[in-house]
Write an enzyme that holds these catalytic residues in place. Structure first.
Site, mmCIF file in Angstrom:
data_model
loop_
_atom_site.group_PDB
_atom_site.id
_atom_site.type_symbol
_atom_site.label_atom_id
_atom_site.label_comp_id
_atom_site.label_asym_id
_atom_site.label_seq_id
_atom_site.Cartn_x
_atom_site.Cartn_y
_atom_site.Cartn_z
ATOM 1 N N ASN A 149 68.753 -64.873 -23.667
ATOM 2 C CA ASN A 149 69.997 -64.222 -23.248
ATOM 3 C C ASN A 149 70.847 -65.311 -22.598
ATOM 4 O OD1 ASN A 149 72.020 -63.082 -21.527
ATOM 5 N ND2 ASN A 149 71.002 -61.106 -21.648
ATOM 6 N N GLU A 161 73.699 -61.360 -25.562
ATOM 7 C CA GLU A 161 74.848 -61.387 -24.655
ATOM 8 C C GLU A 161 75.740 -62.594 -24.958
ATOM 9 O OE1 GLU A 161 75.719 -60.001 -20.069
ATOM 10 O OE2 GLU A 161 73.664 -60.556 -20.600
ATOM 11 N N TYR A 213 69.332 -56.600 -27.981
ATOM 12 C CA TYR A 213 69.813 -56.624 -26.608
ATOM 13 C C TYR A 213 69.886 -55.172 -26.126
ATOM 14 C CZ TYR A 213 72.881 -57.337 -22.569
ATOM 15 O OH TYR A 213 73.409 -57.345 -21.292
ATOM 16 N N ASP A 232 66.276 -59.612 -25.279
ATOM 17 C CA ASP A 232 66.360 -59.133 -23.910
ATOM 18 C C ASP A 232 66.216 -57.620 -23.983
ATOM 19 O OD1 ASP A 232 66.964 -58.356 -21.376
ATOM 20 O OD2 ASP A 232 69.000 -59.182 -21.334
ATOM 21 N N ASN A 290 65.351 -55.787 -21.432
ATOM 22 C CA ASN A 290 65.810 -55.263 -20.148
ATOM 23 C C ASN A 290 64.836 -54.318 -19.456
ATOM 24 O OD1 ASN A 290 68.202 -56.170 -18.813
ATOM 25 N ND2 ASN A 290 69.366 -55.612 -20.647
ATOM 26 N N ASP A 323 71.115 -66.373 -16.233
ATOM 27 C CA ASP A 323 70.082 -65.859 -15.330
ATOM 28 C C ASP A 323 68.765 -65.626 -16.074
ATOM 29 O OD1 ASP A 323 71.457 -63.865 -16.675
ATOM 30 O OD2 ASP A 323 71.662 -62.527 -14.959
ATOM 31 N N HIS A 324 68.790 -65.779 -17.398
ATOM 32 C CA HIS A 324 67.581 -65.726 -18.232
ATOM 33 C C HIS A 324 67.233 -67.137 -18.705
ATOM 34 C CE1 HIS A 324 67.842 -61.256 -19.113
ATOM 35 N NE2 HIS A 324 69.063 -61.495 -18.714
#
Length: 271
Positions: free
Chosen positions: A9, A36, A113, A158, A160, A261-262
């Site tokens: 991501n 993303e 995603y 991702d 999540n 952040d990933h």
């Protein structure tokens, strides 16, 4: 044939294209799955990827939000896009590899995603969380995500959800936090089980060990306390279980300048 594949991501492919280039020059995976991407297909940095040797590109983007892409050194036989929850929001793309890539038996790759779900873990109060739960239910019911027998499929992205106790820094403190609530974990594992998928990370790393792929931007220093979550996943069908030869999480990428952040997660298979 040895095939290396990375999921990441990137949180805006145009903003972080230099980081992507740094990673590709160093790790050199055969295939990179991005989530993303946050850009329409016409704005995707095709030329940069092609200069890096990734000439085969499948895109499903949208302006400013979401977006998935697969860039590859080896050619695709076909590509497909699926929509979930009656929303055209660029959360899935799949490709197949075959004889053009010198792969004798067909190989299908899905890149997802999954919706993040907002902050309130109540579908009655939070439409985003309701969307996430319905999305996971549709993944569970989706027949193309049910490989059987000799079907050679890979599902990455991702997703999540951090489904197991040691996929988060504190199971007790995150039980009511979106991404680790019991209902999300239950639904993601239902999708895993419906497809008889193998979760590569947990196949290779004991359940007793902490494993993370994401650390919040809210922490000034992500290394302090190491408060991570495992949101990025690689699943393989049962026919590929014994083909996995390596699995790596590049934690150091979280400390790169202006990082996502990933971090990248990579699997190597003998296909």
């Amino acid at each position: 044939m040895r095939l290396s594949l990375t999921t990441w991501n990137i949180n805006s492919v145009r903003l972080r294209i230099d980081l992507v280039a740094k990673f590709l020059k160093s790790a050199r995976p055969d295939v990179l799955c991005l989530q993303e991407t946050k850009c329409i297909d016409d704005a995707f940095p095709l030329k940069r990827f092609k200069r890096l040797g990734y000439e085969h590109i499948a895109l499903n983007g949208q302006k400013g939000y979401h977006g998935v892409a697969i860039v590859s050194k080896i050619p695709f036989e076909s590509k497909d896009i699926r929509t979930f929850c009656d929303k055209v929001d660029s959360r899935h793309i799949s490709v197949s590899f075959g004889t053009q890539a010198n792969i004798a038996k067909p190989l299908v790759l899905h890149n997802f995603y999954v919706p993040a779900g907002g902050d309130i873990p109540d579908p009655a109060l939070n439409e985003k969380f309701d969307h996430k739960l319905r999305f996971l239910d549709e993944m569970t019911a989706c027949e193309p995500l049910h490989p059987r027998g000799e079907d050679r499929h890979i599902l990455v992205g991702d997703l999540n959800v951090a489904p197991h106790e040691n996929d988060v820094w504190s199971h007790k403190q995150l039980l009511k936090v979106v991404s680790h609530t019991p209902i999300e974990c239950e639904k993601l594992l239902a999708a895993l089980n419906a497809g008889e998928w193998i979760d590569v990370a947990r196949e290779r790393i004991p359940m007793s060990e902490k494993v993370y792929t994401w650390w919040s931007y809210r922490a000034a220093d992500w290394t302090v306390g190491d408060r991570g979550r495992r949101l990025d996943h690689i699943w393989v069908s049962r026919a590929l279980k014994d083909a996995v030869s390596d699995f790596r999480i590049l934690r150091d990428a979280r400390s790169w300048e202006r990082p996502s952040d990933h971090v990248p997660v990579t699997v190597t298979l003998e296909v």
